[in-house]
Write a protein that holds these residues in place. Structure first.
Motif, short mmCIF file in Angstrom:
data_model
loop_
_atom_site.label_atom_id
_atom_site.label_comp_id
_atom_site.label_asym_id
_atom_site.label_seq_id
_atom_site.Cartn_x
_atom_site.Cartn_y
_atom_site.Cartn_z
N SER A 164 65.79 15.84 -59.00
CA SER A 164 65.73 14.35 -59.64
C SER A 164 67.23 14.12 -60.19
N GLN A 182 64.87 8.51 -59.11
CA GLN A 182 65.58 9.18 -57.78
C GLN A 182 65.24 10.65 -57.54
N THR A 233 61.51 8.00 -54.55
CA THR A 233 61.56 8.00 -56.00
C THR A 233 60.16 8.47 -56.40
N ASP A 251 73.23 -0.23 -55.48
CA ASP A 251 72.70 1.19 -55.66
C ASP A 251 71.55 1.29 -56.78
N ASN A 252 71.60 0.35 -57.62
CA ASN A 252 70.41 0.44 -58.72
C ASN A 252 69.59 -0.52 -58.73
N PHE A 270 69.60 10.84 -62.36
CA PHE A 270 69.71 9.60 -62.97
C PHE A 270 71.08 9.67 -63.82
N TRP A 307 66.67 10.12 -50.00
CA TRP A 307 66.07 10.11 -50.96
C TRP A 307 64.77 9.39 -51.26
N PHE A 324 66.07 0.55 -59.02
CA PHE A 324 65.58 0.84 -60.47
C PHE A 324 65.02 -0.22 -61.30
N TRP A 371 70.99 5.94 -61.18
CA TRP A 371 70.69 5.97 -59.51
C TRP A 371 72.17 5.92 -58.86
#
Length: 320
Positions: A208, A200, A226, A184-185, A210, A224, A188, A212
């Motif tokens: 937006s 995201q 970025t 998922d992250n 955060f 989504w 980032f 993620w």
């Protein structure tokens, strides 16, 4: 092979005979899925998604385990297998335990009024592992959650049952803890390695977010893209850490919640200013700091508002 190694191998083999044995059979949630518990959860998490309120509300997927928990009084009907497994480990000197991680899979949303049942099983016992904490075994249990005959989700929980290390390891240079990177992250942290702070953004409602997440906590969309943060922000809140000390850190130091120009907030360190000079509203600018050959983290350098020629200018502040 030494006698000690033989005993340990025999223990591991004996422990693995418990794989596949039940922990709980047809356990029943103490409460139906209900709006009150959903509301408390959302308030605690700060989740304001409209999906969790109103006549068509669903329960947040991450509440899956909450509906199966036994509370202070516990659940009845747990099998003896789990207790026997842990008794064997205790007898072998593995008297300490630490939770390491959990995984959840969701098959359909839960809704108010659903009554959940669950079955638990000892899914796996690892080979003997030696960690900094000590030597022992990772035990993974799997809980299948159902409504009626329908499987709605699966929860895996993993612990390390270990014998505490008796001798201190040889001194090593202190390193910052590594971030937990998952599917998922990962994007980032790939951005951070490139000195880019990626945020995201929901492609449906343009919100937006955060940290993620798999889906938008505003509209629930899973789509989504970025955007790259400009790096401008202010200190929204902060704490000064004094204790407990950790070898990789040098207390006291400020840990701040930074509000970025993009409207999201991120926790990080404020640099370039003594900890006792950090204040709410302090303007900061993003930097990337290398702590060793592997680790790069986003940090925020304090900016000082100063008056020059009748106007206001900012300059970077260096710690004395």
């Amino acid at each position: 092979m030494t006698r000690g190694t033989t005993v340990t191998d025999e223990l591991g083999a004996r422990l693995r005979t418990y794989e596949g044995r039940a922990v709980a059979a047809t356990g029943r949630g103490k409460d139906p899925v209900n709006a009150a518990m959903i509301r408390h959860w959302c308030e605690a998490m700060g989740d304001t998604s409209p999906a969790y309120t109103g006549p068509d509300a669903i329960a947040p997927p991450t509440m899956l385990q909450a509906w199966t928990m036994g509370g202070l009084s516990g659940h009845s009907g747990r099998s003896q297998a789990y207790d026997e497994l842990f008794a064997l480990l205790d007898e072998a000197g593995c008297t300490s335990i630490v939770a390491t991680d959990c995984e959840q899979e969701y098959l359909r949303p839960l809704r108010p009024g659903d009554e959940v049942t669950f079955d638990g099983v000892i899914e796996s016992v690892s080979q003997r592992k030696t960690t900094k904490l000590g030597t022992g075994y990772f035990i993974t249990t799997r809980t299948d959650v159902r409504v009626g005959q329908d499987l709605v989700g699966t929860h895996r929980f993993r612990v390390l049952k270990y014998a505490p290390a008796r001798r201190k390891p040889a001194p090593q240079p202190a390193r910052r803890p590594r971030p937990v990177v998952n599917r998922d992250n990962a994007g980032f942290w790939e951005g951070v390695e490139q000195h880019r702070l990626l945020v995201q953004r929901c492609t449906d409602c343009a919100t937006s977010r955060f940290p993620w997440l798999p889906g938008c906590n505003h509209c629930g969309s899973l789509d989504w893209d970025t955007i790259e943060a400009s790096g401008e922000g202010t200190v929204y809140s902060y704490v000064v850490m004094h204790h407990p000390p950790f070898p990789a850190f040098d207390p006291p130091y400020a840990v701040a919640l930074i509000e970025l120009a993009e409207g999201i907030r991120i926790i990080s360190n404020v640099i370039g200013l003594p900890h006792d000079k950090v204040r709410i509203g302090l303007p900061v600018r993003l930097e990337f700091q290398s702590y060793d050959d592997e680790l790069v983290l986003p940090v925020f350098r304090a900016l000082e508002e100063a008056t020059a020629g009748g106007g206001r200018v900012r300059k970077e502040v260096e710690a004395p």
